[in-house]
Design a protein around this motif. Structure first.
Motif, PDB file in Angstrom:
ATOM      1  N   LEU A  12      17.136   6.385  -8.820  1.00  0.00           N
ATOM      2  CA  LEU A  12      15.816   6.012  -8.309  1.00  0.00           C
ATOM      3  C   LEU A  12      15.093   5.087  -9.275  1.00  0.00           C
ATOM      4  O   LEU A  12      14.403   4.144  -8.858  1.00  0.00           O
ATOM      5  CB  LEU A  12      14.981   7.276  -8.064  1.00  0.00           C
ATOM      6  CG  LEU A  12      15.498   8.243  -6.996  1.00  0.00           C
ATOM      7  CD1 LEU A  12      14.587   9.444  -6.883  1.00  0.00           C
ATOM      8  CD2 LEU A  12      15.612   7.541  -5.645  1.00  0.00           C
ATOM      9  N   LEU A  13      15.237   5.350 -10.566  1.00  0.00           N
ATOM     10  CA  LEU A  13      14.581   4.519 -11.574  1.00  0.00           C
ATOM     11  C   LEU A  13      15.116   3.092 -11.563  1.00  0.00           C
ATOM     12  O   LEU A  13      14.370   2.138 -11.830  1.00  0.00           O
ATOM     13  CB  LEU A  13      14.782   5.149 -12.955  1.00  0.00           C
ATOM     14  CG  LEU A  13      13.947   4.604 -14.113  1.00  0.00           C
ATOM     15  CD1 LEU A  13      12.468   4.807 -13.842  1.00  0.00           C
ATOM     16  CD2 LEU A  13      14.334   5.298 -15.408  1.00  0.00           C
ATOM     17  N   ASN A  14      16.390   2.933 -11.230  1.00  0.00           N
ATOM     18  CA  ASN A  14      17.005   1.606 -11.196  1.00  0.00           C
ATOM     19  C   ASN A  14      17.033   1.008  -9.789  1.00  0.00           C
ATOM     20  O   ASN A  14      17.732   0.007  -9.565  1.00  0.00           O
ATOM     21  CB  ASN A  14      18.435   1.679 -11.735  1.00  0.00           C
ATOM     22  CG  ASN A  14      18.488   1.796 -13.239  1.00  0.00           C
ATOM     23  OD1 ASN A  14      18.282   0.830 -13.961  1.00  0.00           O
ATOM     24  ND2 ASN A  14      18.733   3.000 -13.729  1.00  0.00           N
ATOM     25  N   SER A  15      16.292   1.598  -8.860  1.00  0.00           N
ATOM     26  CA  SER A  15      16.289   1.060  -7.498  1.00  0.00           C
ATOM     27  C   SER A  15      15.694  -0.347  -7.456  1.00  0.00           C
ATOM     28  O   SER A  15      16.151  -1.206  -6.694  1.00  0.00           O
ATOM     29  CB  SER A  15      15.513   1.988  -6.562  1.00  0.00           C
ATOM     30  OG  SER A  15      14.156   2.099  -6.969  1.00  0.00           O
ATOM     31  N   VAL A 204      10.218  -4.198  -1.245  1.00  0.00           N
ATOM     32  CA  VAL A 204       8.991  -3.389  -1.303  1.00  0.00           C
ATOM     33  C   VAL A 204       9.326  -1.922  -1.504  1.00  0.00           C
ATOM     34  O   VAL A 204       8.707  -1.223  -2.328  1.00  0.00           O
ATOM     35  CB  VAL A 204       8.151  -3.603  -0.029  1.00  0.00           C
ATOM     36  CG1 VAL A 204       7.011  -2.587   0.040  1.00  0.00           C
ATOM     37  CG2 VAL A 204       7.583  -5.016   0.013  1.00  0.00           C
ATOM     38  N   VAL A 205      10.322  -1.420  -0.782  1.00  0.00           N
ATOM     39  CA  VAL A 205      10.715  -0.018  -0.943  1.00  0.00           C
ATOM     40  C   VAL A 205      11.229   0.242  -2.356  1.00  0.00           C
ATOM     41  O   VAL A 205      10.882   1.257  -2.988  1.00  0.00           O
ATOM     42  CB  VAL A 205      11.787   0.357   0.108  1.00  0.00           C
ATOM     43  CG1 VAL A 205      12.354   1.746  -0.170  1.00  0.00           C
ATOM     44  CG2 VAL A 205      11.181   0.312   1.506  1.00  0.00           C
ATOM     45  N   SER A 206      12.038  -0.663  -2.885  1.00  0.00           N
ATOM     46  CA  SER A 206      12.595  -0.468  -4.232  1.00  0.00           C
ATOM     47  C   SER A 206      11.498  -0.498  -5.297  1.00  0.00           C
ATOM     48  O   SER A 206      11.544   0.272  -6.261  1.00  0.00           O
ATOM     49  CB  SER A 206      13.655  -1.531  -4.524  1.00  0.00           C
ATOM     50  OG  SER A 206      13.094  -2.821  -4.561  1.00  0.00           O
ATOM     51  N   VAL A 207      10.505  -1.370  -5.134  1.00  0.00           N
ATOM     52  CA  VAL A 207       9.386  -1.415  -6.092  1.00  0.00           C
ATOM     53  C   VAL A 207       8.619  -0.106  -6.078  1.00  0.00           C
ATOM     54  O   VAL A 207       8.321   0.477  -7.137  1.00  0.00           O
ATOM     55  CB  VAL A 207       8.447  -2.596  -5.774  1.00  0.00           C
ATOM     56  CG1 VAL A 207       7.166  -2.500  -6.600  1.00  0.00           C
ATOM     57  CG2 VAL A 207       9.128  -3.927  -6.065  1.00  0.00           C
ATOM     58  N   LEU A 208       8.289   0.384  -4.898  1.00  0.00           N
ATOM     59  CA  LEU A 208       7.501   1.614  -4.795  1.00  0.00           C
ATOM     60  C   LEU A 208       8.260   2.809  -5.363  1.00  0.00           C
ATOM     61  O   LEU A 208       7.671   3.671  -6.037  1.00  0.00           O
ATOM     62  CB  LEU A 208       7.124   1.866  -3.326  1.00  0.00           C
ATOM     63  CG  LEU A 208       6.182   0.826  -2.696  1.00  0.00           C
ATOM     64  CD1 LEU A 208       5.937   1.155  -1.226  1.00  0.00           C
ATOM     65  CD2 LEU A 208       4.864   0.756  -3.452  1.00  0.00           C
TER      66      LEU A 208
END
Length: 547
Positions: A12-15, A204-208
């Motif tokens: 998740l941290l590297n998404s 956008v999903v990966s940033v959030l």
């Protein structure tokens, strides 16, 4: 760092890392046809693709070091990640809608419309490449902040490399799919609009997700009682002062203030690199130049060299069909390279644990150089494709080991971050040099035991007990204690960007001189061999300092 919860948190941290690589890979792959359709000549199109790396070389050290000194309430790294992510999002909105924006802003003039469309496309391409590449630097520094232990840092950057490789696989596949026949394409307006809308959603999903999971600790200081008392809103003047103080502590003002105040010191530190980082960056630059020379021109080599096609031939002719078939086969080879890199990223920590960082780094570059030589000499499509897949080992290694080594250097600054080879100080009539100080090894080869006193007959140097060391001119040596990891990550990322600039500038002349596209792969093999030589001089652990 064990257990599925820790691994899932790393994913998740590297998404955002994966999302960035998807957008950069897919966007830059899809951009050249858009530029050619807008009327940009091919020779200028390659210059447009070089705008992002050149800007990155100028601004990466500024952003990396400024993030080390940022005191925002949102953390040190996240304000920069937010700002650069906003630039990527803006680019993803501009590129597919450049024609519509140009038509609305040109007020009916056809000539002005075309010029404005080209200008908007160049702006979007430069913004996407620049923000996308530079955003990796604060992301790498964020990983270093959250995982400080050497084993944890190695696993974190192995996952980072895995997510970059996975993003590359997805990014190269998305433009190859036909989006024009779907219902979504009908409502959005076409292939490009559908593709970039999907990229915006992914990004956008990966940033959030990354911003939610990271939870970077605040580095601001709480105001004292007297300061709080001064901010009591007894009058409009005090209320204005409180609001002004709150505005100054905001993330954007912190970012701008830090960048402005740190610029001279940043570029001074950028020029005075510690010896260990200089050795690492030199090997990294040569290694990346070999890998990037291969990746940038591999498809053209397959199309013209293996399949003997001609890119300038008329569409539908036999020569053009052979070239197009070679391009598709070359794209398959790069996809397999990303897949191989994904696999080696997953097992990188285990390989380092079994064989050591030096063996893994050198073997990956030897494997790359041999693969490039085989590709130069072979005419078999199957063998060439297999060798191109094997180059993914070097790609995964260059994205992992240099960053874990940099984290190790900063964890042991008093050992690795020395300014000169031999430093002398005089204490009570005795002369002490760095070479005469023996450091005792713990169980691990890279772990050092820093204790005062004498143990096992070896002297221990404790910097707290002695005055600062002086160089031969009597001047105090440069203090590397204040050097942040973000700046050194920025230097590593600059080698990656520089490795893209050099091939785009000189490879065309080399191929024109040799009159063979095999020169592309031969040059990458030469750079790989030079990278092997400089890799033997990298400081992997304390034993290398003695030698």
């Amino acid at each position: 760092m064990t257990g599925w919860r820790s691994q899932w948190r790393l994913v998740l941290l590297n998404s955002l890392t994966c999302g960035l690589e998807i957008c950069v890979a897919a966007g830059i792959t899809y951009v050249p046809p858009l530029l050619l359709e807008a009327g940009v000549e091919e020779q200028y199109m390659t210059m447009v693709l070089g705008i992002g790396p050149v800007l990155g070389l100028l601004f990466i050290p500024l952003i990396g070091s400024a993030s080390d000194h940022c005191n925002s309430s949102y953390g040190r790294r996240r304000p920069f990640i937010w700002l650069l992510s906003l630039g990527v999002l803006l680019a993803l909105l501009i590129i597919p809608h450049a024609d519509v924006l140009a038509a609305n802003l040109s007020w009916g003039s056809t000539r002005r419309n075309q010029a404005l469309q080209v200008g908007l496309l160049i702006l979007g391409v430069g913004l996407l490449d620049f923000c996308g590449q530079v955003c990796f630097t604060p992301l790498e520094a964020l990983l270093s902040d959250l995982y400080r232990e050497r084993d944890d840092c190695g696993q974190a950057f192995a996952m980072f490399s895995f997510m970059v490789s996975l993003g590359g696989c997805v990014g190269y596949l998305l433009p190859a799919l036909d989006w024009s026949g779907g219902l979504l394409s009908f409502y959005l307006g076409g292939q490009a609009e559908c593709l970039f809308s999907l990229l915006i959603l992914i990004f956008v999903v990966s940033v959030l997700v990354t911003m939610k999971v990271s939870e970077e600790p605040s580095s601001t200081l709480e105001p004292g009682p007297s300061e709080s008392g001064r901010c009591f809103p007894r009058s409009c003047c005090y209320l204005f002062q409180c609001k002004l103080r709150a505005l100054k502590s905001g993330p954007l003002m912190c970012l701008l203030r830090t960048c402005w105040s740190m610029t001279p010191a940043i570029y001074r530190s950028y020029c005075h690199v510690p010896h260990v980082m200089r050795q690492l960056c030199l090997a990294q630059l040569c290694s990346w130049m070999g890998v990037m020379s291969f990746m940038l021109f591999y498809t053209d080599f397959v199309g013209e060299g293996l399949y003997e096609g001609v890119p300038s031939a008329a569409p539908g002719t036999d020569l053009r069909q052979r070239y197009d078939e070679g391009i598709r086969m070359g794209s398959l080879g790069l996809f397999l390279q990303c897949a191989t890199s994904t696999f080696f990223s997953l097992v990188m920590s285990r390989l380092v644990h079994l064989f050591g960082s030096r063996t893994v780094y050198l073997s990956s570059m030897v494997c790359f150089t041999i693969s490039a030589l085989v590709i130069c000499l072979s005419k078999s499509v199957l063998l060439v494709t297999a060798m191109s897949a094997l180059t993914g080992f070097a790609y995964a290694t260059l994205q992992t080991l240099p960053y874990t080594l940099t984290c190790h250097y900063h964890k042991e600054k008093e050992v690795y971050m020395q300014n000169s080879k031999t430093k002398k100080t005089h204490i009570n009539g005795f002369t002490i040099t760095r070479d005469s100080v023996c450091l005792t090894l713990d169980n691990g080869p890279g772990d050092l035991n820093h204790k005062s006193g004498v143990s096992n007959g070896h002297a221990h140097y404790n910097k707290d007990n002695y005055p600062p060391l002086h160089n031969q001119n009597g001047l105090e040596s440069e203090d590397f204690e204040k050097r942040g990891v973000g700046l050194d990550f920025a230097i590593l990322d600059s080698t990656f960007l520089l490795s893209q600039v050099f091939p785009t500038l000189f490879m065309g002349m080399i191929v024109q001189f040799t009159k063979s596209v095999t020169a592309y792969i031969a040059s990458s093999a030469i750079f790989g061999a030079i990278g092997i030589y400089f890799a033997t001089h990298i400081i992997f652990d304390q034993k290398d300092l003695r030698s």
